[in-house]
Scaffold this motif. Structure first.
Motif, PDB file in Angstrom:
ATOM      1  N   ARG A 152      85.556  94.236   9.472  1.00  0.00           N
ATOM      2  CA  ARG A 152      86.267  94.070  10.731  1.00  0.00           C
ATOM      3  C   ARG A 152      86.263  92.595  11.142  1.00  0.00           C
ATOM      4  O   ARG A 152      85.222  91.955  11.173  1.00  0.00           O
ATOM      5  CB  ARG A 152      85.614  94.906  11.836  1.00  0.00           C
TER       6      ARG A 152
ATOM      7  N   ALA B 213      79.441  97.194  15.234  1.00  0.00           N
ATOM      8  CA  ALA B 213      80.844  96.800  15.180  1.00  0.00           C
ATOM      9  C   ALA B 213      81.652  97.366  16.339  1.00  0.00           C
ATOM     10  O   ALA B 213      82.416  96.639  16.999  1.00  0.00           O
ATOM     11  CB  ALA B 213      81.450  97.256  13.848  1.00  0.00           C
TER      12      ALA B 213
ATOM     13  N   GLN C 202      75.407  99.589  11.465  1.00  0.00           N
ATOM     14  CA  GLN C 202      76.503  98.624  11.371  1.00  0.00           C
ATOM     15  C   GLN C 202      77.749  99.113  12.119  1.00  0.00           C
ATOM     16  O   GLN C 202      78.486  98.320  12.689  1.00  0.00           O
ATOM     17  CB  GLN C 202      76.848  98.354   9.903  1.00  0.00           C
ATOM     18  N   TYR C 203      77.977 100.407  12.119  1.00  0.00           N
ATOM     19  CA  TYR C 203      79.100 100.959  12.877  1.00  0.00           C
ATOM     20  C   TYR C 203      78.852 100.825  14.381  1.00  0.00           C
ATOM     21  O   TYR C 203      79.755 100.487  15.150  1.00  0.00           O
ATOM     22  CB  TYR C 203      79.324 102.428  12.531  1.00  0.00           C
TER      23      TYR C 203
ATOM     24  N   LYS D  42      86.487  89.343  13.556  1.00  0.00           N
ATOM     25  CA  LYS D  42      86.137  89.024  14.941  1.00  0.00           C
ATOM     26  C   LYS D  42      87.417  88.700  15.712  1.00  0.00           C
ATOM     27  O   LYS D  42      88.480  88.463  15.113  1.00  0.00           O
ATOM     28  CB  LYS D  42      85.190  87.832  14.969  1.00  0.00           C
TER      29      LYS D  42
ATOM     30  N   ALA E  31      82.562  98.559   7.951  1.00  0.00           N
ATOM     31  CA  ALA E  31      82.413  97.918   9.255  1.00  0.00           C
ATOM     32  C   ALA E  31      82.286  96.405   9.112  1.00  0.00           C
ATOM     33  O   ALA E  31      82.664  95.661  10.000  1.00  0.00           O
ATOM     34  CB  ALA E  31      81.200  98.477   9.981  1.00  0.00           C
ATOM     35  N   ASP E  32      81.729  95.929   7.956  1.00  0.00           N
ATOM     36  CA  ASP E  32      81.559  94.498   7.757  1.00  0.00           C
ATOM     37  C   ASP E  32      82.899  93.788   7.622  1.00  0.00           C
ATOM     38  O   ASP E  32      83.002  92.580   7.796  1.00  0.00           O
ATOM     39  CB  ASP E  32      80.732  94.239   6.493  1.00  0.00           C
TER      40      ASP E  32
END
Length: 394
Positions: free
Chosen positions: A388, A207, A203-204, A390, A385-386
């Protein structure tokens, strides 16, 4: 009688005149001498800041800047040339047989070592004769030359040095370059191949790869090459974490050194550094090619890669095509090339950099079959990270 009296009076007058003149000259000489002494003191006393930050208000600077002065100043200056037996930079670590010997000698004196890299023997000699260096480390291991005005330093070096130090330095360097490169605990190339999970940190990668417009799987392939996904990995040079960030690089990027073992902070720092390298190689228009040069620079240093590009261009090759430049990266390990006037940063262990790019590309090809996972794909995934946003989220 009258003539004699006049002569006698003249003699007396002349004697008095001479005495007053001598008195005047004596006083004048005292003043001149005092002024000269003050001028001398002004020239020989100066405010000096040592490499460790302490201030020495009255360090006497003499033409014979010998061992006591070096120890007071806190710095030993060694002039040498670039090369595998003298001095070179490898991923932020200074190496070379002569360098390691000089470093141990400086440690024995209790001072910091400063290396001045020169182009040739003529420049080495000039630096020594002008007092800009304390000693020369010649390309032959164990061969040193101390300035003629430094007999105490020469004597100390002669007492400290013995030929066994060459073998010890070579052994130390070899150990650093092999088994002690990176301490790792994880060796899994993929966490769950069937489930399409490369690592705990996918996930990192997803992202932060957006910031550099990379495929997240390429960033994952680079991370594996750096640390095999071990967030506690440490290299012999002091690089830390998943993406092997050097403390100095962290300082430059504004990332706290204390956070280098934190996976997200480490990956964020790496992508920030990659973005800098992309700007450095903005003259390479093709994205695929520019990425190869960025990967090579991440490993071997942008300055060395630019040297290889300059050599390729000189020989009529395309300096923006990695397949043509990588041959010159390899050649930077040969004296004929790293001593060429066009090369600014000297010797390089190019074989590791070429291998680094090739292995990442090969691993990335294997990862390309992995689809981007959906949110919640793995119970142990990092959560920050989730959060962050868009680019166009409000």
């Amino acid at each position: 009688m009258l003539l004699w009296a006049k002569l006698s009076n003249f003699a007396t007058f002349f004697d008095i005149l001479c005495r007053r003149l001598m008195l005047f000259l004596n006083k004048y000489s005292v003043v001149v001498g005092g002024l000269m002494l003050l001028a001398s003191c002004h020239q020989r006393q100066e405010r000096v800041v040592t490499p460790y930050g302490s201030v020495l208000d009255s360090v006497e600077v003499t033409e014979d800047f010998d061992l006591p002065d070096i120890q007071t100043n806190g710095e030993l200056i060694v002039a040498t040339t670039s090369g595998p037996d003298t001095y070179y930079d490898y991923r932020g670590k200074q190496l070379g047989t002569q360098y390691l010997i000089c470093q141990h000698f400086a440690d024995s004196l209790g001072v910091k070592l400063r290396i001045d890299v020169c182009r040739d023997s003529a420049e080495l000699k000039r630096r020594l004769e002008d007092g800009e260096a304390d000693l020369i480390a010649w390309p032959t291991p164990g061969q040193f030359e101390v300035g003629a005005e430094k007999p105490e330093l020469a004597e100390e070096l002669a007492l400290w040095y013995h030929p066994d130090r060459i073998a010890a330095a070579k052994k130390e360097e070899q150990e650093l370059l092999t088994v002690k490169k990176v301490r790792r605990r994880i060796f899994s190339p993929m966490l769950d191949k069937r489930g399409g999970i490369i690592s705990h940190y996918d996930q990192y990668f997803i992202a932060y790869s957006r910031d550099i417009r990379w495929d997240w799987r390429l960033l994952a392939a680079q991370c594996y090459q750096e640390s095999t996904f071990d967030p506690k990995a440490v290299s012999f040079a002091g690089a830390k974490g998943l993406m092997q960030i050097m403390p100095g690089t962290a300082d430059h990027l504004g990332v706290s050194r204390s956070k280098l073992y934190e996976p997200e902070a480490n990956i964020a720092a790496a992508t920030k550094y990659i973005a800098e390298l992309q700007r450095t190689f903005a003259d390479i228009g093709d994205h695929y090619e520019r990425t190869n040069f960025v990967l090579a620079s991440y490993n071997g240093g942008a300055h060395h890669i630019r040297d290889a590009m300059a050599l390729a261009k000189r020989d009529g090759k395309n300096p923006h095509r990695w397949s043509e430049v990588e041959h010159y990266v390899l050649r930077l390990a040969q004296p004929r090339y790293y001593n060429d006037p066009i090369v600014k940063y000297g010797y390089m262990r190019g074989s590791e950099t070429v291998d680094y790019v090739a292995k990442i590309r090969q691993r990335y090809a294997g990862y390309q079959g992995v689809k981007s996972p959906h949110v919640g794909f793995h119970p142990s995934k990092p959560r920050k990270a989730d959060q962050r946003k868009k680019k166009y989220d409000l």
